[in-house]
Write a protein that holds these residues in place. Sequence first.
Motif, PDB file in Angstrom:
ATOM      1  N   GLY A 116      19.135  33.730  -5.252  1.00 13.06           N
ATOM      2  CA  GLY A 116      18.129  34.047  -6.350  1.00 13.06           C
ATOM      3  C   GLY A 116      17.244  32.654  -6.255  1.00 13.06           C
ATOM      4  N   PHE A 117      16.563  32.633  -7.473  1.00  9.46           N
ATOM      5  CA  PHE A 117      15.894  31.791  -7.904  1.00  9.46           C
ATOM      6  C   PHE A 117      16.045  31.133  -9.163  1.00  9.46           C
ATOM      7  N   LYS A 118      15.504  29.785  -9.248  1.00  8.64           N
ATOM      8  CA  LYS A 118      15.648  29.049 -10.711  1.00  8.64           C
ATOM      9  C   LYS A 118      14.675  29.690 -11.749  1.00  8.64           C
ATOM     10  N   LYS A 119      15.388  30.207 -13.079  1.00 11.60           N
ATOM     11  CA  LYS A 119      14.678  30.658 -14.237  1.00 11.60           C
ATOM     12  C   LYS A 119      14.749  29.549 -15.241  1.00 11.60           C
ATOM     13  N   ASP A 120      13.740  29.899 -16.282  1.00 12.31           N
ATOM     14  CA  ASP A 120      13.596  29.009 -17.423  1.00 12.31           C
ATOM     15  C   ASP A 120      14.447  29.718 -18.602  1.00 12.31           C
ATOM     16  N   ALA A 121      14.477  29.008 -19.673  1.00 16.83           N
ATOM     17  CA  ALA A 121      15.198  29.565 -20.703  1.00 16.83           C
ATOM     18  C   ALA A 121      14.948  31.111 -21.287  1.00 16.83           C
ATOM     19  N   ASN A 122      13.783  31.280 -20.905  1.00 18.32           N
ATOM     20  CA  ASN A 122      13.200  32.923 -21.077  1.00 18.32           C
ATOM     21  C   ASN A 122      13.642  33.751 -20.144  1.00 18.32           C
ATOM     22  N   GLY A 123      14.245  33.295 -18.976  1.00 22.28           N
ATOM     23  CA  GLY A 123      14.638  34.352 -18.025  1.00 22.28           C
ATOM     24  C   GLY A 123      13.378  34.407 -17.021  1.00 22.28           C
ATOM     25  N   ASN A 124      12.587  33.791 -17.058  1.00 22.61           N
ATOM     26  CA  ASN A 124      11.292  33.525 -16.084  1.00 22.61           C
ATOM     27  C   ASN A 124      11.345  32.929 -14.826  1.00 22.61           C
ATOM     28  N   VAL A 125      10.905  33.216 -13.774  1.00 23.06           N
ATOM     29  CA  VAL A 125      11.016  32.393 -12.371  1.00 23.06           C
ATOM     30  C   VAL A 125      10.215  31.505 -12.723  1.00 23.06           C
ATOM     31  N   VAL A 126      10.963  30.154 -12.303  1.00 25.49           N
ATOM     32  CA  VAL A 126      10.205  29.076 -12.327  1.00 25.49           C
ATOM     33  C   VAL A 126       9.374  28.779 -10.850  1.00 25.49           C
ATOM     34  N   VAL A 127       8.095  28.519 -11.119  1.00 30.96           N
ATOM     35  CA  VAL A 127       7.209  28.246  -9.887  1.00 30.96           C
ATOM     36  C   VAL A 127       6.924  26.949  -9.659  1.00 30.96           C
ATOM     37  N   THR A 128       7.269  26.098  -8.665  1.00 34.72           N
ATOM     38  CA  THR A 128       6.614  24.814  -8.163  1.00 34.72           C
ATOM     39  C   THR A 128       5.639  24.706  -7.591  1.00 34.72           C
ATOM     40  N   ARG A 129       4.428  24.055  -8.100  1.00 34.13           N
ATOM     41  CA  ARG A 129       3.331  23.756  -7.437  1.00 34.13           C
ATOM     42  C   ARG A 129       3.150  22.250  -7.182  1.00 34.13           C
ATOM     43  N   LEU A 130       2.146  22.230  -6.173  1.00 33.86           N
ATOM     44  CA  LEU A 130       1.771  20.786  -5.820  1.00 33.86           C
ATOM     45  C   LEU A 130       0.868  20.141  -6.820  1.00 33.86           C
ATOM     46  N   GLY A 131       1.443  18.904  -7.321  1.00 31.89           N
ATOM     47  CA  GLY A 131       0.778  18.053  -8.051  1.00 31.89           C
ATOM     48  C   GLY A 131      -0.070  16.981  -7.270  1.00 31.89           C
ATOM     49  N   GLU A 132      -1.169  17.511  -6.996  1.00 28.37           N
ATOM     50  CA  GLU A 132      -2.153  16.449  -6.036  1.00 28.37           C
ATOM     51  C   GLU A 132      -2.560  15.370  -7.062  1.00 28.37           C
ATOM     52  N   ALA A 133      -3.181  15.659  -8.009  1.00 30.07           N
ATOM     53  CA  ALA A 133      -3.954  14.523  -8.962  1.00 30.07           C
ATOM     54  C   ALA A 133      -3.040  13.271  -9.082  1.00 30.07           C
ATOM     55  N   THR A 134      -1.670  13.183  -9.150  1.00 29.75           N
ATOM     56  CA  THR A 134      -0.917  12.068  -9.389  1.00 29.75           C
ATOM     57  C   THR A 134      -0.885  11.165  -7.869  1.00 29.75           C
ATOM     58  N   LEU A 135      -0.768  12.060  -7.178  1.00 32.63           N
ATOM     59  CA  LEU A 135      -0.512  11.505  -5.732  1.00 32.63           C
ATOM     60  C   LEU A 135      -1.867  10.990  -5.290  1.00 32.63           C
ATOM     61  N   GLN A 136      -2.844  11.579  -5.452  1.00 36.05           N
ATOM     62  CA  GLN A 136      -4.239  10.804  -5.006  1.00 36.05           C
ATOM     63  C   GLN A 136      -4.390   9.608  -5.822  1.00 36.05           C
ATOM     64  N   LYS A 139       0.805  -1.077   0.041  1.00 34.34           N
ATOM     65  CA  LYS A 139      -0.100   0.061   0.000  1.00 34.34           C
ATOM     66  C   LYS A 139       0.822   1.168  -0.018  1.00 34.34           C
ATOM     67  N   VAL A 140       0.582   2.190  -0.810  1.00 32.11           N
ATOM     68  CA  VAL A 140       1.293   3.404  -0.934  1.00 32.11           C
ATOM     69  C   VAL A 140       0.559   4.615  -0.484  1.00 32.11           C
ATOM     70  N   PHE A 141       0.950   5.188   0.592  1.00 35.21           N
ATOM     71  CA  PHE A 141       0.290   6.401   1.403  1.00 35.21           C
ATOM     72  C   PHE A 141       1.202   7.602   0.666  1.00 35.21           C
ATOM     73  N   THR A 142       0.437   8.643   0.267  1.00 32.55           N
ATOM     74  CA  THR A 142       1.229   9.749  -0.392  1.00 32.55           C
ATOM     75  C   THR A 142       0.870  10.798   0.372  1.00 32.55           C
ATOM     76  N   ILE A 143       1.935  11.724   0.608  1.00 32.69           N
ATOM     77  CA  ILE A 143       1.725  13.103   1.324  1.00 32.69           C
ATOM     78  C   ILE A 143       2.304  14.054   0.264  1.00 32.69           C
ATOM     79  N   GLY A 144       1.321  15.129   0.310  1.00 33.91           N
ATOM     80  CA  GLY A 144       1.676  16.168  -0.936  1.00 33.91           C
ATOM     81  C   GLY A 144       2.259  17.470  -0.082  1.00 33.91           C
ATOM     82  N   MET A 145       3.462  17.749  -0.512  1.00 35.83           N
ATOM     83  CA  MET A 145       4.165  19.221   0.231  1.00 35.83           C
ATOM     84  C   MET A 145       4.068  20.095  -0.797  1.00 35.83           C
ATOM     85  N   GLY A 146       3.373  21.128  -0.489  1.00 37.74           N
ATOM     86  CA  GLY A 146       3.503  22.530  -1.066  1.00 37.74           C
ATOM     87  C   GLY A 146       1.856  22.993  -1.240  1.00 37.74           C
ATOM     88  N   GLN A 147       1.891  24.243  -2.099  1.00 37.20           N
ATOM     89  CA  GLN A 147       0.516  24.842  -1.896  1.00 37.20           C
ATOM     90  C   GLN A 147       0.019  24.797  -3.358  1.00 37.20           C
TER      91      GLN A 147
END
Length: 351
Positions: free
Chosen positions: A241-261, A221-229
């Motif tokens: 500083g913060f990680k940026k993409d190829a265009n120089g935009n700041v990368v925003v990481t979001r919680l991916g709940e659907a896969t964990l659920q 059984k796999v129990f999943t805990i999502g970290m993030g908002q």
Amino acid sequence: MSFDNPDAFLLFWLLPILILCLVLGIRLRRRRLQKFASLENLRGLVPAYSKLRIFCKGGLFIGAYTCLVIGLAEPKWGFEWREVQQKGVDIMLALDVSRSMKAQDIKPNRLERARREIIDLINLLQGDRIGLIAFAGVGFVQCPLTTDYKAVAMFLDHLNEELIPVPGTSLGDAIRLGVKSLKEASELNTQGKAMILITDGEDQDSQPVEAAEDALKEGVKVFTIGMGQDSGAPIPLPQGGFKKDANGNVVVTRLGEATLQKIAAITGGRYVRSTTGDLDLRDIYFDGIRNKMEAGEIKSSRQKLWYMRGHIFALVALVLLFASISISETAASEKLGRVGVSDPSQAAIVG
């Protein structure tokens, strides 16, 4: 002889106070008797009066107190060997240490928060075996299944985002590695097997759903805990500083709940989102693992079973206390019989 509760010996600090009270009581009795009659007349009126009786009474009382304190310290001596069978569940923790776990939408950050919750879980374990996997783009077993919880905590302290050289997040590989480790380490198939996946849910095409289906076939059984908002947060860089993409935009990481659920639903586990409290892992452990999974035999070992002797000292303390009370009553009756006192108020003065 050894003691399970040596802190009880701190009560011996009260002994000087008890002795002082007994001495003051003897002096107060003498003054009261001297008010009743002169010292020469007292010897004739109360021939049964004896300092020895009073000292014996006080000594018995102090002895009773001493035995009581020793009994509270839970002394033990003598033992026998017994075969002890330890039962529990096998639990494999898989912790995401990718750089996105340094995002601060959960304070102080996702990784540190997950580390604290795992420490809380370790303190709850009831004889279960637990292992630790760290993963990012790939996964590695940091600590195999063990009942040495201090060892797991030590490995946990050294986990950071620089531990895995391959960037990214591979949920499917982490699940497959956890299932493999559980299967290889389980000598018997009687105990339940659980995996707790702690991550922000971002995946790099590692087929986590298919991995969850394989886990179900292996009885894990796999129990999943999502970290993030949902709003997400930027990813801090070690140099600032913060990680940026190829265009120089700041990368925003979001919680991916659907896969964990979906992973939790496929394997019969449970998904929870990390909150400001520490009740998510507690609920998973007690409600999802201990109450719904079979605890099998983890190991069998010979252990020393010590004989507790505190009741002996408690019994001696009781006998000494009754002896002290008996001496007091006998002395009073002898005095009353010899002096012929019938007035209760006078009897109190003589006694």
